[in-house]
Write a protein that holds these residues in place. Structure first.
Motif, PDB file in Angstrom:
ATOM      1  N   ALA A 130     105.055 -95.087   5.606  1.00 26.80           N
ATOM      2  CA  ALA A 130     103.930 -94.203   5.921  1.00 26.80           C
ATOM      3  C   ALA A 130     102.651 -95.005   6.120  1.00 26.80           C
ATOM      4  CB  ALA A 130     103.737 -93.180   4.804  1.00 26.80           C
ATOM      5  N   ILE A 163     101.031 -87.370   9.818  1.00 25.23           N
ATOM      6  CA  ILE A 163     101.664 -88.476   9.093  1.00 25.23           C
ATOM      7  C   ILE A 163     101.808 -88.133   7.611  1.00 25.23           C
ATOM      8  CG2 ILE A 163     101.353 -90.878   8.338  1.00 25.23           C
ATOM      9  CD1 ILE A 163      99.865 -91.328  11.051  1.00 25.23           C
ATOM     10  N   SER A 169     104.567 -85.553   6.925  1.00 22.64           N
ATOM     11  CA  SER A 169     105.876 -86.204   6.885  1.00 22.64           C
ATOM     12  C   SER A 169     106.078 -86.908   5.552  1.00 22.64           C
ATOM     13  CB  SER A 169     106.000 -87.227   8.020  1.00 22.64           C
ATOM     14  OG  SER A 169     105.780 -86.638   9.274  1.00 22.64           O
ATOM     15  N   THR A 170     105.031 -87.585   5.097  1.00 22.45           N
ATOM     16  CA  THR A 170     105.099 -88.323   3.839  1.00 22.45           C
ATOM     17  C   THR A 170     105.329 -87.383   2.664  1.00 22.45           C
ATOM     18  OG1 THR A 170     103.582 -89.985   4.732  1.00 22.45           O
ATOM     19  CG2 THR A 170     103.878 -89.942   2.342  1.00 22.45           C
ATOM     20  N   HIS A 210     109.133 -89.393  10.315  1.00 19.37           N
ATOM     21  CA  HIS A 210     107.919 -88.932  10.973  1.00 19.37           C
ATOM     22  C   HIS A 210     108.190 -88.364  12.359  1.00 19.37           C
ATOM     23  CE1 HIS A 210     103.769 -88.519  11.983  1.00 19.37           C
ATOM     24  NE2 HIS A 210     103.799 -89.461  12.904  1.00 19.37           N
ATOM     25  N   HIS A 253     109.744 -85.015  12.328  1.00 11.55           N
ATOM     26  CA  HIS A 253     108.759 -83.959  12.064  1.00 11.55           C
ATOM     27  C   HIS A 253     107.995 -83.597  13.332  1.00 11.55           C
ATOM     28  CE1 HIS A 253     105.426 -81.657  10.747  1.00 11.55           C
ATOM     29  NE2 HIS A 253     104.569 -82.665  10.702  1.00 11.55           N
TER      30      HIS A 253
END
Length: 515
Positions: A346, A449, A452-453, A459, A462
């Motif tokens: 990430a 971002i 997603s994390t 990522h 997503h």
């Protein structure tokens, strides 16, 4: 090439490569290199130096440490540590066991996640990461794919913060509106009143939120999302097989402690929430000077510092619980290491996203798109629709909602005041809506971002699974902005946009059942 049609080429190359290769780091790197070459007219040495300077400026800017970026990166590392402790302690598993008996359906787990996304409206960063930590044990137990969890997080975080006056976004927007009203000598409405009036005009926020609940209730799994969900339900695989470097995924790192309890998860997360919000209030009050109000507090709050302090407090709390458990399955040094390691993907993406954002800023991509609007001779009835589209394209290309706000809101205000002042608030609302839409579609958005994390999702998975839903909400919003421009009837336009989303939802459900 600055400020010309060529300025959009690096962003286009990056987006095309993301779609073709699904390798986000390679795609971002290519966009950065091409952009640097454009900035220096293909002088290789100067371009390499430009890339080095951009990376350096992430950490040190104007001779001083860029402490805000360092706080955010540090918080991501702390979040990885916290996730590792919650997993190793058995708290996540215990919470999943507890919730599975109370939320007994996949639909219920999805709705619960969406509701949590609406409740945590203070800040989009905080929303994205906190909701993921709370919801993931529940959604994992109900075999809900990580891609869908990321969608729920992302499509409730920015949409709810952009229409909340008591949030970091709301305060920022109200500040901009105040300056625009003063510049254009508009005295019959105050900034806060204007913001509140604009809330029902932010069609994308409402259509995106409505769509989240329709997806949960109607099982609207389309495109890539359907593949992820079918795999999760039939095979129990929440991630694509062979997926590596997924932020926050610790499934194979160590065995959870058998004596884990619910409070091993809830207390550290509670500390994270309380400590972060408290720090946001205190930093905001401290920076507000003599005039302290709710709005000035959230306008001046230091979000990144607050996240960092909240992260430290929560990790220390989780560490204490871990040491109290006795004879743990994994020692605390290994837990910290595994937590940090799982956040590195990430951080790599975020660093490259910041770098390409700087390149795009130097190339004046946003200003070029904005100039198109200024130069266009168009009927005032089409202004809201036009600003929605342009703001969406700008946020897509630049990866920043706030940057789009800063560029497009003044232009929208100036154009509306000159052509038809009754279109002022609809045009400003369309900019806000379009910015969030574009933010949902781009792989270089901070919020995307971090969603997603928080979800522990790949990522690009997503981005690709969220895109069809963002387009549906944008299509409905575009119809709303066309109606508001022609009729100036807010309720009618909003209802029309919402009805379109519902109709599309039932059509998708019908076709899903026939397959």
């Amino acid at each position: 090439m600055e400020g010309t049609i060529f300025s959009i080429i690096p962003a286009v190359i990056m987006l095309v490569l993301v779609l073709l290769t699904r390798k986000v780091l390679v795609s971002l790197g290519a966009g950065i290199i091409v952009g640097a070459l454009f900035i220096h007219d293909f002088a290789v040495v100067d371009s390499i130096q430009e890339i080095g300077i951009i990376f350096y400026n992430i950490f040190i800017s104007d001779g001083s440490i860029n402490i805000g970026n360092i706080y955010l990166l540090s918080f991501l590392l702390l979040l990885g540590m916290l996730t590792a402790f919650l997993t190793a302690s058995g708290g996540s598993r215990a919470f999943g066991d507890w919730m599975i008996n109370r939320v007994r359906t996949r639909n219920g787990a999805q709705v619960m996640t969406a509701i949590m996304g609406l409740i945590i409206f203070i800040d989009d960063y905080f929303n994205s990461l906190a909701v993921g930590q709370i919801a993931r044990p529940l959604t994992d137990r109900h075999k809900i794919s990580r891609a869908k969890l990321a969608y729920f997080i992302d499509s409730t975080s920015a949409p709810v913060t952009v229409i909340s006056p008591i949030s970091s976004w709301g305060a920022y927007i109200i500040g901009i509106i105040g300056g625009l009203l003063a510049t254009n000598e508009i005295t019959n409405i105050q900034p806060l009143e204007a913001f509140i009036t604009m809330i029902p005009l932010n069609f994308y926020a409402f259509t995106a939120i409505l769509l989240v609940f329709l997806v949960a209730f109607l099982k609207m799994d389309i495109g890539a999302m359907r593949k992820h969900e079918d795999r999760a339900k039939t095979e129990g695989k929440l991630l694509k097989p062979g997926e590596s470097n997924v932020p926050g995924d610790l499934s194979d790192a160590f065995e959870p402690h058998q004596q884990g309890r619910i409070y091993h998860l809830l207390v550290p997360i509670g500390v994270l929430i309380v400590a972060t919000v408290t720090a946001m209030v205190l930093t905001g009050m401290n920076a507000s000077g003599a005039k302290v109000t709710i709005l000035t507090t959230f306008a001046n709050t230091n979000v990144n510092l607050s996240l960092f302090l909240g992260g430290i407090a929560s990790v220390l709390t989780a560490l204490v619980f871990h040491l109290q458990q006795g004879q743990p399955k994994a020692n605390w040094e290994k837990i910290l290491f595994e937590g940090i390691k799982t956040m590195l993907p990430a951080i790599y993406i975020l660093l490259l996203a910041w770098m390409i954002g700087s390149v795009i800023g130097t190339l004046e991509t946003g200003q070029y798109l904005a100039q198109i609007v200024s130069d266009a001779s168009i009927s005032s009835a089409f202004l809201p629709l036009l600003f929605f589209i342009i703001a969406g394209l700008m946020a897509l290309a630049t990866g920043t909602s706030w940057g789009t706000f800063g560029i497009m809101l003044p232009i929208a205000a100036e154009v509306a005041v000159i052509t038809d002042v009754s279109m002022l608030l609809p045009a400003l609302s369309a900019v806000l809506a379009g910015s969030v839409f574009g933010d949902h579609c781009t792989p270089i958005s901070d919020t995307t971002i971090l969603s997603s994390t928080g979800a522990g999702s790949n990522h690009i998975d997503h981005v690709l699974t969220q895109l069809p839903y963002a387009l549906i909400a944008a299509f409905a919003s575009a119809i709303g902005y066309l109606i508001i421009g022609i009729t100036n009837q807010v309720v009618f336009a909003l209802l029309a946009a919402l009805i379109v989303v519902v109709l599309v939802g039932f059509v998708i459900q019908f076709f899903n059942k026939t397959k």
